[in-house]
Design an enzyme around this catalytic site. Structure first.
Site, mmCIF file in Angstrom:
data_model
loop_
_atom_site.group_PDB
_atom_site.id
_atom_site.type_symbol
_atom_site.label_atom_id
_atom_site.label_comp_id
_atom_site.label_asym_id
_atom_site.label_seq_id
_atom_site.Cartn_x
_atom_site.Cartn_y
_atom_site.Cartn_z
ATOM 1 N N ARG A 78 0.843 -1.191 0.000
ATOM 2 C CA ARG A 78 0.000 0.000 0.000
ATOM 3 C C ARG A 78 0.876 1.238 0.000
ATOM 4 O O ARG A 78 1.709 1.413 0.883
ATOM 5 C CB ARG A 78 -0.928 0.006 1.223
ATOM 6 C CG ARG A 78 -1.767 1.261 1.303
ATOM 7 C CD ARG A 78 -2.695 1.310 2.502
ATOM 8 N NE ARG A 78 -3.366 2.620 2.531
ATOM 9 C CZ ARG A 78 -3.343 3.446 3.583
ATOM 10 N NH1 ARG A 78 -2.703 3.100 4.680
ATOM 11 N NH2 ARG A 78 -3.932 4.626 3.523
ATOM 12 N N HIS A 122 -2.964 10.999 0.662
ATOM 13 C CA HIS A 122 -2.423 10.737 2.002
ATOM 14 C C HIS A 122 -1.817 12.035 2.514
ATOM 15 O O HIS A 122 -0.620 12.145 2.760
ATOM 16 C CB HIS A 122 -1.390 9.602 1.973
ATOM 17 C CG HIS A 122 -1.152 8.966 3.310
ATOM 18 N ND1 HIS A 122 -1.264 7.610 3.544
ATOM 19 C CD2 HIS A 122 -0.772 9.506 4.484
ATOM 20 C CE1 HIS A 122 -0.977 7.351 4.809
ATOM 21 N NE2 HIS A 122 -0.688 8.480 5.408
ATOM 22 N N GLU A 167 -7.595 8.543 6.040
ATOM 23 C CA GLU A 167 -7.875 9.134 7.357
ATOM 24 C C GLU A 167 -8.379 10.585 7.324
ATOM 25 O O GLU A 167 -7.712 11.527 7.794
ATOM 26 C CB GLU A 167 -6.613 9.059 8.232
ATOM 27 C CG GLU A 167 -6.127 7.657 8.413
ATOM 28 C CD GLU A 167 -4.993 7.559 9.410
ATOM 29 O OE1 GLU A 167 -4.349 8.575 9.709
ATOM 30 O OE2 GLU A 167 -4.764 6.451 9.902
ATOM 31 N N ASN A 292 -7.305 1.577 9.731
ATOM 32 C CA ASN A 292 -5.978 1.796 10.336
ATOM 33 C C ASN A 292 -6.161 1.722 11.851
ATOM 34 O O ASN A 292 -6.880 2.544 12.433
ATOM 35 C CB ASN A 292 -5.429 3.177 9.955
ATOM 36 C CG ASN A 292 -5.112 3.279 8.469
ATOM 37 O OD1 ASN A 292 -5.199 2.289 7.742
ATOM 38 N ND2 ASN A 292 -4.736 4.468 8.031
ATOM 39 N N TYR A 294 -4.259 1.367 15.684
ATOM 40 C CA TYR A 294 -3.024 1.454 16.455
ATOM 41 C C TYR A 294 -3.225 1.197 17.940
ATOM 42 O O TYR A 294 -2.391 0.609 18.606
ATOM 43 C CB TYR A 294 -2.361 2.820 16.249
ATOM 44 C CG TYR A 294 -1.763 2.952 14.876
ATOM 45 C CD1 TYR A 294 -2.520 3.382 13.785
ATOM 46 C CD2 TYR A 294 -0.436 2.598 14.645
ATOM 47 C CE1 TYR A 294 -1.978 3.470 12.520
ATOM 48 C CE2 TYR A 294 0.120 2.677 13.378
ATOM 49 C CZ TYR A 294 -0.668 3.112 12.314
ATOM 50 O OH TYR A 294 -0.135 3.188 11.066
ATOM 51 N N GLU A 351 -3.449 -0.218 7.933
ATOM 52 C CA GLU A 351 -2.284 0.175 8.751
ATOM 53 C C GLU A 351 -2.394 -0.438 10.143
ATOM 54 O O GLU A 351 -3.468 -0.411 10.734
ATOM 55 C CB GLU A 351 -2.168 1.702 8.932
ATOM 56 C CG GLU A 351 -1.656 2.439 7.743
ATOM 57 C CD GLU A 351 -1.581 3.936 7.989
ATOM 58 O OE1 GLU A 351 -1.332 4.352 9.147
ATOM 59 O OE2 GLU A 351 -1.821 4.705 7.033
HETATM 60 O O1 LIG Z 1 1.564 7.638 13.132
HETATM 61 C C1 LIG Z 1 1.862 6.513 12.365
HETATM 62 C C2 LIG Z 1 1.017 6.523 11.085
HETATM 63 C C3 LIG Z 1 1.393 7.661 10.122
HETATM 64 O O2 LIG Z 1 2.777 7.628 9.841
HETATM 65 C C4 LIG Z 1 0.551 7.471 8.843
HETATM 66 O O3 LIG Z 1 0.920 8.369 7.803
HETATM 67 C C5 LIG Z 1 -0.921 7.700 9.154
HETATM 68 O O4 LIG Z 1 -1.764 7.122 8.160
HETATM 69 C C6 LIG Z 1 -1.276 7.196 10.535
HETATM 70 N N1 LIG Z 1 -2.487 7.232 11.108
HETATM 71 C C7 LIG Z 1 -2.338 6.807 12.384
HETATM 72 C C8 LIG Z 1 -3.438 6.762 13.390
HETATM 73 C C9 LIG Z 1 -4.080 8.150 13.502
HETATM 74 C C10 LIG Z 1 -3.105 9.175 13.975
HETATM 75 C C11 LIG Z 1 -2.289 9.794 13.051
HETATM 76 C C12 LIG Z 1 -1.395 10.791 13.458
HETATM 77 C C13 LIG Z 1 -1.336 11.129 14.807
HETATM 78 C C14 LIG Z 1 -2.161 10.478 15.710
HETATM 79 C C15 LIG Z 1 -3.053 9.489 15.287
HETATM 80 C C16 LIG Z 1 -1.039 6.469 12.573
HETATM 81 N N2 LIG Z 1 -0.408 6.695 11.426
#
Ligand SMILES: OC[C@@H]1[C@@H](O)[C@H](O)[C@@H](O)c2[nH]c(CCc3ccccc3)c[n+]21
Length: 453
Positions: A78, A122, A167, A292, A294, A351
């Protein structure tokens, strides 16, 4: 996990990146600047003054990176396209060298048996469109559909899985409400307008795909399960607001054709009465949704802007370098919520990953010269989250693939290069790539189709 997992036939095992975070060379070969080129060169916006000018130099090293993907056995990849490489002014003139870069990358992926999953947006809006109001200008739905059409004509057929937006919540919350991300606005009134235009643009791009494309298109959202800190009415209400604001704000209009009612409660006078026809544009049939994931959020009532909710740190929780609690069960809970709320639409985990401390340079074995990066915490995180995906599949959720964030250590937006999410280590001084232990572990998971978790 109750048994040795075996994932469904055809399940895609991949990794994810984004253009501005890995490519570098933001103005090469006729590309126009994006809002991130501008934001990164605005003093004080980026940790350590880091910029995306070089990043992982993927714009020049993409062949080597595809070779690494093949060596790991990835079956999907991706990535995102930088809009301002394709249309330097955002609309009108197409830059053929920009299209060629992505066309060559896609051909290399296909030659190596790796399915491309292309994200059109993005976060790197062309600066020229930001000058015309960007996501605050209703015309952006047409601008985005025009850009999407250029890419559909160039790549559809070789690319069979398209994503409109990555997102929208982060684009709006970070870029228009809190100002931590480009274009750095802080307005309770702008945020709902940006959100709504993002979703109108999403709808316009899907509609354009139905006329031009022959394969699949979806939306990628970041969602987090929200758990109330107590069963008090205040904490329950705060949790409901937080859930609506992050998890339903974009999926509801895209899949159900209306916003959750909490948004009017949250934004009050700043929440416009949207024209009904906007929802006909936004609610287009999708072939899949990308999730996505986390972390989770334990939520309590608090004086906060604009949610009046706050996260409660868990005393016994393990936290990543970005301060996110490691909570794999949240992924399974979220996937079951998605199925209950939106039905059996296919889902990709587009993600999932974690930043833990990795050294700036790899260890070198003095006898063999072999380089190594040990990252046991990342392996533990990935094992548990892929296990949660397996559990959700067993419970009936139609998950079709898993894209690990990220292929490479890269530019973590305004946190610069301080956070390393990659399964492949990047020495930014030399651009040397070193697969971390987690990459070797993931290669085994892929080879055994999930048995060796
Ligand atoms: O933060 C790690 C990755 C980014 O590097 C990606 O570009 C992005 O798609 C992404 N989304 C998220 C979860 C949402 C989030 C993004 C940034 C800061 C806090 C939460 C985590 N991440």
């Amino acid at each position: 996990m109750s048994q040795t997992p075996v994932f469904p036939e055809g399940f895609l095992w991949g990794a994810a990146t984004a253009a501005h975070q890995i490519e570098g060379s933001p103005l090469a070969d006729g590309a126009g600047p994006s809002i991130w080129t501008r934001f990164a060169h605005t003093p004080g916006m980026m940790l350590n003054g880091d910029t995306g000018d070089v990043a992982c130099d993927h714009y020049n090293r993409w062949r080597e990176d595809v070779k690494l993907m093949r060596e790991l056995g990835l079956t999907a990849y991706r990535f995102s396209v930088s809009w301002s490489r394709i249309l330097p002014e955002g609309t009108g003139r197409v830059n053929p060298k920009g299209v060629d870069f992505y066309s060559r990358l896609v051909d290399a992926l296909l030659e190596n048996g790796i399915e491309p999953l292309l994200t059109l947006y993005h976060w790197d809006l062309p600066a020229a469109l930001d000058d015309r109001g960007g996501w605050l200008n209703r015309d952006i739905a047409d601008w985005f559909a025009e850009y999407a059409g250029v890419m559909y004509r160039a790549l559809d057929g070789r690319v069979k899985k398209w994503v409109t937006l990555n997102e929208p919540w982060v684009v709006t919350d970070g870029g228009y409400l809190h100002g931590a991300l480009a274009p750095g606005h802080r307005s309770r009134f702008e945020a709902p307008i940006a959100s709504h235009n993002l979703m109108r643009a999403h709808g316009a791009a899907v509609k354009a795909y139905r006329e031009l494309g022959k394969h699949e298109i979806g939306l990628v959202v970041n969602i987090e399960p929200k758990y109330p800190a107590s069963d008090s009415a205040e904490d329950q209400a705060a949790t409901r607001r937080a859930h609506a604001y992050m998890n339903e704000q974009y999926l509801h209009p895209a899949l159900l054709g209306h916003y959750p009612p909490e948004l009017k409660e949250i934004f009050g006078e700043a929440w416009p009465d949207w024209p009904a026809e906007d929802f006909e544009l936004i609610k287009q049939k999708l072939d899949f949704v990308g999730i996505n994931y986390y972390t989770r959020n334990v939520t309590r009532a608090a004086e906060s802007y604009p949610l009046n909710a706050a996260m409660v740190k868990q005393p016994l929780g393990t936290y990543t370098e970005t301060g996110w609690e490691v909570f794999p069960q949240g992924l399974a809970d979220l996937l079951l919520w998605f199925k209950r709320t939106y039905g059996d639409l296919p889902v990709y985990i587009t993600e999932n990953g974690a930043a833990f401390f990795d050294p700036p340079t790899a260890d070198v074995d003095p006898r063999t010269g072999a380089r190594r990066v040990r990252d046991p915490l990342r392996i533990d995180y990935l094992r548990k989250h892929i296990g949660a995906v397996y559990d959700a599949i067993q419970a009936g959720v139609d998950v079709r693939g898993y894209m690990l964030w990220s292929l490479l250590d890269n530019l973590e937006w305004s946190l610069g290069y301080s956070k390393r999410f990659g399964m492949i280590h990047v020495n930014y001084a030399t651009q040397e790539r070193t697969p971390k232990d987690s990459a070797r572990w993931y290669a085994e998971v892929i080879r055994t189709h999930g048995r060796k978790l």
